[in-house]
Motif scaffolding. Structure first.
Motif, PDB file in Angstrom:
ATOM      1  N   ASP A 328      50.128  29.570  -9.496  1.00 52.76           N
ATOM      2  CA  ASP A 328      51.761  29.554  -9.525  1.00 52.76           C
ATOM      3  C   ASP A 328      52.252  29.304 -10.927  1.00 52.76           C
ATOM      4  O   ASP A 328      53.041  30.009 -11.544  1.00 52.76           O
ATOM      5  N   ASN A 331      51.156  31.627 -13.984  1.00 51.86           N
ATOM      6  CA  ASN A 331      51.799  33.325 -13.663  1.00 51.86           C
ATOM      7  C   ASN A 331      53.222  33.042 -14.115  1.00 51.86           C
ATOM      8  O   ASN A 331      53.804  33.773 -14.845  1.00 51.86           O
ATOM      9  N   ASP A 332      53.995  31.885 -13.643  1.00 53.11           N
ATOM     10  CA  ASP A 332      55.416  31.557 -13.899  1.00 53.11           C
ATOM     11  C   ASP A 332      55.611  31.527 -15.488  1.00 53.11           C
ATOM     12  O   ASP A 332      56.362  32.073 -16.193  1.00 53.11           O
TER      13      ASP A 332
END
Length: 469
Positions: A328, A331-332
């Motif tokens: 996460d 990807n962020d």
């Protein structure tokens, strides 16, 4: 569970997963309310006689337990690696540090001095007498399941307190190993109990009890604040170590090659699952490209694999939650324009392995900058002058550890004074030593573990004014 010297199987069980294989390797008991009440009764009874035990006897128990830990280090370290994922050499070091911690606080117990004050009137005696604070609840996480427990158990027992330890359910073996070593060393069975189960239920039940006089917790900022609020309702003191998001200032006069090499080792220790792990690297503009190139090369040289394999430099993440969190975060950051210089992906499809990762051009509002990654992710940003670098380092709401690389004595002194953290490492990431205080400022909590400051958290000082005979 271990309650009053007796191992209890419990009615419900929690599975233990090997993070390198994702296989179930065991289970641990889940405490009921009745179990917790029994642990409280044992702690109350244990405190009544342990506080009166000779200080030399308390020290003797800790020293003997330290010797037993060293004798059992191979077995305990192997269990630690199987439960937690880190490489075996780091597990062995952790158990050795537990033994050192027991021994150091044994010595501190013998240095627990009171004092005599100059009397105000003839014939009087004015004294300050140290006394143990009372039964303690110790709540510990999974990232250093042995050492963080030892840092709480050792000073409490040395001071004369009884303890109820609630470790992480994912890594129970080390807690039992510490407890068994202490029992085998002669610790009375009522002085230490170990329980597992639902964290919210256990902490609420124990903190609300009139038996408990102190809470010590290592974990996340949100949970720490909840526990502090609960303890505050009962006016009970807390020691809170709530993690960090450690900045690293790399000044233009630093030894860039050495800084990059040390940073790769520091960032991947325990797969980055360290509350003092270096994460936000602020590099002076002139050396930025060289540092990034060398840092990435060193990260690429880290061998990731099963912690029991002696060729591995970094093991698996401790659980699936951390693996998903790493994905996460990367990807962020990508979605906000960051460059992934190296890493950024899971390794294979079995075990919670993740590549050592270096991000640059990370936006200020990215998840990586706002929350502690608690994994093998490093972020490099730049600054022009030292004023800017210090401002960037201090912008975080947490302040546990901070670091700097410089060959300037003046720069080193300024950073020691101006970094808003509890611990500073200059040209080193070693800020945790048994004889030194360990604790942070701002949202990183309050109180200390380690050093005489850590011992002081388990003692209150009674003033006695004795007039006449």
């Amino acid at each position: 569970m271990l309650i009053a010297g007796s191992r209890r199987p419990g009615l419900d069980r929690i599975s233990i997963i090997d993070p390198s294989t994702e296989q179930v390797i065991g289970s641990v008991a889940k405490a009921s309310a009745a179990d917790l009440d029994e642990a409280l009764a044992a702690a109350e009874a244990g405190f009544r006689f342990w506080k009166r035990e000779a200080t030399a006897k308390r020290a003797e128990v800790l020293i003997r337990a330290a010797s037993l830990l060293r004798e059992r280090i191979d077995e305990i370290a192997t269990d630690l690696t199987r439960e937690q994922g880190r490489v075996l050499a780091q597990s062995r070091l952790e158990i050795a540090l537990c033994a050192e911690t027991f021994e150091w606080f044994a010595g501190e117990a013998l240095r627990n001095y009171g004092r005599i004050l100059p009397a105000r009137i003839a014939g009087a005696r004015q004294m300050v007498v140290p006394e143990p604070i009372g039964p303690v609840v110790a709540l510990t996480p999974w990232n250093f399941p042995a050492l963080l427990a030892a840092r709480k158990i050792a000073p409490a027992i040395a001071a004369g307190c009884s303890v109820i330890l609630k470790p992480a359910e994912e890594t129970p073996a080390c807690a039992f190993a510490l407890g068994q070593a202490l029992l085998d060393a002669g610790l009375p069975k009522e002085v230490l109990s170990i329980v597992f189960g639902d964290p919210g239920q256990i902490s609420s039940h124990l903190i609300d009890s009139a038996v408990i006089r102190k809470i010590t917790f290592t974990g996340s900022v949100p949970v720490g604040k909840l526990l502090a609020a609960q303890a505050g309702r009962h006016a009970k003191p807390c020691t809170l170590e709530l993690g960090g998001h450690a900045p690293v200032i790399v000044a233009e006069d630093a030894d860039v090659a050495a800084a990059a090499a040390i940073s790769a080792i520091g960032k991947t220790r325990n797969a980055g699952q360290v509350c003092t792990s270096p994460t936000r690297f602020y590099v002076q503009q002139r050396i930025r490209d060289e540092f990034v190139e060398r840092f990435a090369a060193n990260l690429n040289g880290i061998t990731v694999g099963d912690g029991l394999d002696p060729s591995s430099d970094m093991g698996a993440l401790a659980n699936e939650r951390r693996l998903l969190a790493m994905q996460d975060i990367v990807n962020d950051a990508r979605s906000r324009g960051a460059e992934v210089v190296t890493g950024g992906n899971r390794i294979g499809n079995r075990g919670y392995f993740f590549q050592p990762t270096l991000l640059t051009s990370v936006a200020g509002d990215a998840l990586a900058m706002q929350t502690e990654p608690f994994g093998p992710i490093a972020i490099v940003s730049t600054f022009d002058d030292l004023d800017e670098g210090i401002a960037l380092a201090n912008q975080s709401p947490v302040g546990l550890a901070g670091y700097a690389f410089t060959r300037s004595a003046g720069t080193a002194v300024r950073l020691q004074e101006e970094l808003e953290v509890g611990m500073v490492g200059i040209n080193s990431f070693a800020v945790s030593h048994t004889e030194a205080p360990f604790g942070g400022v701002k949202d990183s909590g309050y109180g200390y573990e380690g050093g005489l400051e850590g011992f002081a958290g388990y003692v209150h000082h009674k003033y006695v004014n004795h007039v006449g005979g």
